[in-house]
Motif scaffolding. Structure first.
Motif, PDB file in Angstrom:
ATOM      1  N   GLN A 101       0.802  -1.225   0.000  1.00 13.99           N
ATOM      2  CA  GLN A 101       0.000   0.000   0.000  1.00 13.99           C
ATOM      3  C   GLN A 101       0.836   1.278   0.000  1.00 13.99           C
ATOM      4  O   GLN A 101       0.350   2.328  -0.377  1.00 13.99           O
ATOM      5  CB  GLN A 101      -0.949   0.000   1.200  1.00 13.99           C
ATOM      6  CG  GLN A 101      -2.006  -1.087   1.127  1.00 13.99           C
ATOM      7  CD  GLN A 101      -2.885  -0.976  -0.099  1.00 13.99           C
ATOM      8  OE1 GLN A 101      -3.360   0.092  -0.442  1.00 13.99           O
ATOM      9  NE2 GLN A 101      -3.080  -2.086  -0.797  1.00 13.99           N
ATOM     10  N   LYS A 102       2.078   1.205   0.427  1.00 17.78           N
ATOM     11  CA  LYS A 102       2.914   2.408   0.484  1.00 17.78           C
ATOM     12  C   LYS A 102       3.153   2.942  -0.922  1.00 17.78           C
ATOM     13  O   LYS A 102       3.408   2.185  -1.860  1.00 17.78           O
ATOM     14  CB  LYS A 102       4.231   2.097   1.189  1.00 17.78           C
ATOM     15  CG  LYS A 102       4.012   1.769   2.642  1.00 17.78           C
ATOM     16  CD  LYS A 102       5.289   1.400   3.344  1.00 17.78           C
ATOM     17  CE  LYS A 102       4.947   1.093   4.798  1.00 17.78           C
ATOM     18  NZ  LYS A 102       5.891   0.241   5.432  1.00 17.78           N
ATOM     19  N   ARG A 103       3.084   4.247  -1.063  1.00 21.23           N
ATOM     20  CA  ARG A 103       3.144   4.897  -2.380  1.00 21.23           C
ATOM     21  C   ARG A 103       4.402   4.557  -3.178  1.00 21.23           C
ATOM     22  O   ARG A 103       4.350   4.435  -4.398  1.00 21.23           O
ATOM     23  CB  ARG A 103       3.024   6.407  -2.192  1.00 21.23           C
ATOM     24  CG  ARG A 103       2.989   7.166  -3.506  1.00 21.23           C
ATOM     25  CD  ARG A 103       2.373   8.549  -3.363  1.00 21.23           C
ATOM     26  NE  ARG A 103       2.660   9.391  -4.490  1.00 21.23           N
ATOM     27  CZ  ARG A 103       2.155   9.236  -5.713  1.00 21.23           C
ATOM     28  NH1 ARG A 103       1.337   8.244  -5.953  1.00 21.23           N
ATOM     29  NH2 ARG A 103       2.466  10.064  -6.692  1.00 21.23           N
ATOM     30  N   ALA A 104       5.512   4.372  -2.517  1.00 24.05           N
ATOM     31  CA  ALA A 104       6.761   4.076  -3.227  1.00 24.05           C
ATOM     32  C   ALA A 104       6.689   2.761  -4.010  1.00 24.05           C
ATOM     33  O   ALA A 104       7.444   2.560  -4.958  1.00 24.05           O
ATOM     34  CB  ALA A 104       7.927   4.034  -2.242  1.00 24.05           C
ATOM     35  N   TYR A 105       5.750   1.889  -3.657  1.00 27.84           N
ATOM     36  CA  TYR A 105       5.590   0.610  -4.355  1.00 27.84           C
ATOM     37  C   TYR A 105       4.632   0.705  -5.551  1.00 27.84           C
ATOM     38  O   TYR A 105       4.274  -0.307  -6.135  1.00 27.84           O
ATOM     39  CB  TYR A 105       5.026  -0.453  -3.397  1.00 27.84           C
ATOM     40  CG  TYR A 105       5.980  -0.923  -2.328  1.00 27.84           C
ATOM     41  CD1 TYR A 105       7.091  -1.703  -2.638  1.00 27.84           C
ATOM     42  CD2 TYR A 105       5.732  -0.636  -0.987  1.00 27.84           C
ATOM     43  CE1 TYR A 105       7.942  -2.165  -1.657  1.00 27.84           C
ATOM     44  CE2 TYR A 105       6.583  -1.095   0.009  1.00 27.84           C
ATOM     45  CZ  TYR A 105       7.687  -1.860  -0.327  1.00 27.84           C
ATOM     46  OH  TYR A 105       8.525  -2.317   0.644  1.00 27.84           O
ATOM     47  N   ARG A 106       4.211   1.882  -5.938  1.00 25.03           N
ATOM     48  CA  ARG A 106       3.117   2.040  -6.905  1.00 25.03           C
ATOM     49  C   ARG A 106       3.369   1.416  -8.274  1.00 25.03           C
ATOM     50  O   ARG A 106       2.423   1.188  -9.026  1.00 25.03           O
ATOM     51  CB  ARG A 106       2.741   3.509  -7.051  1.00 25.03           C
ATOM     52  CG  ARG A 106       3.776   4.403  -7.697  1.00 25.03           C
ATOM     53  CD  ARG A 106       3.350   5.876  -7.620  1.00 25.03           C
ATOM     54  NE  ARG A 106       4.400   6.787  -7.984  1.00 25.03           N
ATOM     55  CZ  ARG A 106       5.361   7.229  -7.173  1.00 25.03           C
ATOM     56  NH1 ARG A 106       5.402   6.811  -5.919  1.00 25.03           N
ATOM     57  NH2 ARG A 106       6.266   8.080  -7.603  1.00 25.03           N
TER      58      ARG A 106
END
Length: 192
Positions: A101-106
């Motif tokens: 869910q963390k944005r860096a994993y988008r």
């Protein structure tokens, strides 16, 4: 003379026997999933929840959960495809969802491919995975992960490796289902 010997003698030589009837070709179309597909998607997935360790889910997913997942993936623009027979029967599906869910994993996703029991062993998984990879690239995604059970899913591991996925790790004894411990194999493919 034994009955078996008599039966063997009565058979025509192989070159004189009639050819067995040919099976009808396995036909399907690949398309984007639609909301009306969700009952069939749910049934395919829940079959594996109940009968296998390829998913670590122990509870069958509800229609409400599938509708939420579908809306979420649609909002993110994540590929979600189905294979449909000429008669309209859903044969299988494939989707990607965010890895974390963390944005860096988008730009990193995890894939899921499930086939109806009657559609297995006919090459459909290979077609769905290939199409899912192509659509994920087109969507601007960069990395695709596969988290596969370490028991009972050897065909899935082999399939992913055929597409260039490489094993990047294993986790042992992280799931407990059907009164036994299970691990996972983690594979990764760069979509660049």
């Amino acid at each position: 003379m034994l009955e078996e010997e008599y039966q063997q003698r009565r058979q025509l030589p192989r070159h004189l026997r009639k050819a067995p009837p040919q099976e009808a070709p396995f036909e399907y179309a690949i398309r984007d999933a639609r909301a009306e597909d969700l009952p069939a998607v749910r049934e395919i997935y829940n079959y594996y929840v109940t009968n296998s360790t390829v998913t670590f889910d122990e509870d069958r997913m509800t229609m409400r959960e599938w509708k939420q997942k579908f809306a979420y993936l649609e909002k993110l623009g994540m590929p979600f495809i189905v294979a449909e027979s000429p008669s309209g029967q859903l044969l299988g599906y494939a989707l990607v969802s965010p890895w974390k869910q963390k944005r860096a994993y988008r730009y990193t996703v995890e894939n899921s491919i499930y086939l109806g029991p009657a559609a297995t062993g006919k090459g459909l998984g290979k077609v769905l995975l290939g199409e899912l990879i192509d659509r994920s690239k087109a969507a601007g995604l960069k990395e695709m992960l596969a988290v596969i059970a370490d028991q009972g899913a050897q065909a899935s591991i082999k399939l992913h490796k055929q597409f260039g996925f490489r094993e990047i790790g294993r986790m042992g004894r992280v799931g407990f289902k059907f009164d036994r411990w299970l691990g996972t194999v983690l594979l990764q493919l760069s979509l660049k």
